[in-house]
Design an enzyme around this catalytic site. Structure first.
Site, PDB file in Angstrom:
ATOM      1  N   ASN A   8      43.129  27.025  37.478  1.00  0.00           N
ATOM      2  CA  ASN A   8      41.712  27.201  37.833  1.00  0.00           C
ATOM      3  C   ASN A   8      41.078  28.154  36.822  1.00  0.00           C
ATOM      4  OD1 ASN A   8      39.230  27.551  38.962  1.00  0.00           O
ATOM      5  ND2 ASN A   8      39.944  28.730  40.746  1.00  0.00           N
ATOM      6  N   LYS A  10      38.066  28.883  36.591  1.00  0.00           N
ATOM      7  CA  LYS A  10      36.865  29.542  37.129  1.00  0.00           C
ATOM      8  C   LYS A  10      35.732  29.422  36.101  1.00  0.00           C
ATOM      9  CE  LYS A  10      39.853  32.422  39.845  1.00  0.00           C
ATOM     10  NZ  LYS A  10      39.916  33.524  40.746  1.00  0.00           N
ATOM     11  N   HIS A  94      36.138  27.205  47.543  1.00  0.00           N
ATOM     12  CA  HIS A  94      36.802  28.369  46.956  1.00  0.00           C
ATOM     13  C   HIS A  94      36.116  29.634  47.481  1.00  0.00           C
ATOM     14  CE1 HIS A  94      38.330  31.305  44.158  1.00  0.00           C
ATOM     15  NE2 HIS A  94      39.268  30.438  43.834  1.00  0.00           N
ATOM     16  N   GLU A  96      35.309  32.280  46.192  1.00  0.00           N
ATOM     17  CA  GLU A  96      34.237  32.833  45.337  1.00  0.00           C
ATOM     18  C   GLU A  96      32.917  32.121  45.621  1.00  0.00           C
ATOM     19  OE1 GLU A  96      36.481  32.411  41.758  1.00  0.00           O
ATOM     20  OE2 GLU A  96      37.760  34.083  42.358  1.00  0.00           O
ATOM     21  N   GLU A 166      44.461  30.658  50.011  1.00  0.00           N
ATOM     22  CA  GLU A 166      44.171  31.727  49.056  1.00  0.00           C
ATOM     23  C   GLU A 166      43.617  32.937  49.799  1.00  0.00           C
ATOM     24  OE1 GLU A 166      43.571  30.189  44.785  1.00  0.00           O
ATOM     25  OE2 GLU A 166      41.651  30.201  45.791  1.00  0.00           O
ATOM     26  N   GLY A 172      43.032  37.529  42.040  1.00  0.00           N
ATOM     27  CA  GLY A 172      42.675  38.333  40.870  1.00  0.00           C
ATOM     28  C   GLY A 172      42.953  39.812  41.019  1.00  0.00           C
ATOM     29  N   SER A 212      46.927  35.584  42.558  1.00  0.00           N
ATOM     30  CA  SER A 212      47.800  36.383  41.694  1.00  0.00           C
ATOM     31  C   SER A 212      49.163  35.750  41.433  1.00  0.00           C
ATOM     32  CB  SER A 212      47.955  37.807  42.262  1.00  0.00           C
ATOM     33  OG  SER A 212      46.704  38.472  42.255  1.00  0.00           O
ATOM     34  N   GLY A 233      44.763  31.111  38.848  1.00  0.00           N
ATOM     35  CA  GLY A 233      43.563  31.533  38.134  1.00  0.00           C
ATOM     36  C   GLY A 233      43.907  32.230  36.835  1.00  0.00           C
TER      37      GLY A 233
END
Ligand code: PGA
Length: 252
Positions: A8, A10, A94, A96, A166, A172, A212, A233
């Site tokens: 991903n 992003k 997602h 985010e 997730e 992250g 992570s 990610g």
């Protein structure tokens, strides 16, 4: 069931860099028994497609979609548009997007259904925030997000769907979720699915872990029952590191 690894990116890599990543990744030695995809920004889909040429690995994954087929939805992109790039997977919900764009469970459900109708595999992201976890609401949140996300999917569709668990606090941050804890979350997600689509069908749905994931912990996840892949990610931004992750992952 074959392990699925999705890179991903992003909001990284416009068309020029996307092409470079794909070409570099194609030079990696890749295992045959792992499905590999890369979630690229919409603007880079064409470049990724043309860098792939006739190759199908990595499969293309979009990062978002709109639920309507076409119409007055300025700035949005439909599932049928994504099929023009040969997109096989698309992320939905997602965290985010839930956090920064206000995506609701209902929007996520509509997006997943639109993708399924277009023959694209929705990869539905669910996961609790740190606050929800601290308040002891993690399981409730997961149950609710999972049930809502599949509420509009068609029971008889030939297009499968997948989940990505997730936990927001693990994304992250370098604070990866312990594999045993991920296992419990995956079991809960599968249990919620089983109630709606039956035990056998629920066993066929891939549930990825994301948050992570790196070269040090991927084996832990891949050897955990009920974890069928990973959504990666940060560690996917370097094509050589993602290649290494693909080689390290073993079938679930
Ligand atoms: P991360 O992101 O691997 O950088 O934690 C995962 C994701 O959000 O998909």
């Amino acid at each position: 069931m074959k392990t699925l690894l999705i890179a991903n990116w992003k909001m990284h890599y416009g068309p020029i860099k996307a092409g470079g990543w794909i070409r570099a990744f194609r030079r990696e030695r890749l295992p045959k028994d792992v499905d590999i995809a890369v979630a690229v920004p919409h603007v880079s889909l064409a470049a990724a497609r043309s860098s792939l040429g006739r190759a199908s690995i990595p499969a293309l994954c979009a990062q978002d979609v709109f639920w309507a087929d076409d119409g007055a939805f300025t700035g949005e992109i439909s599932a049928s548009m994504l099929t023009e790039f040969g997109v096989q997977y698309c992320l939905v919900g997602h965290s985010e997007r839930r956090i920064h764009l206000g995506e609701t469970d209902d929007m996520v459900a509509k997006k997943a259904a639109a993708l399924q109708k277009a023959g694209i595999i929705p990869v539905i992201c669910v996961g609790e925030t740190e606050q929800q976890q601290k308040r002891g609401e993690a399981l409730k949140v997961l149950r609710q997000q999972t049930a809502a996300a599949i509420s509009q999917l068609a029971a008889n569709s030939k297009t499968p769907f997948a989940f990505a668990y997730e936990p927001v606090w693990a994304i992250g941050t370098g604070k990866a979720c312990p594999a045993q804890k991920a296992k419990e979350a995956h079991e809960l997600i599968r249990g919620v699915m089983a109630k709606k689509i039956g035990e056998t069908a629920a066993q066929q749905v891939r549930i990825l872990y994301g948050g992570s994931v790196d070269v040090h912990n991927i084996v832990d996840y891949m050897t955990t029952t009920g974890v069928n892949g990973a959504l990666v990610g940060g560690a996917s931004l370097d094509p050589r590191v993602f290649g290494l992750l693909c080689r390290t992952a073993i079938p679930s």
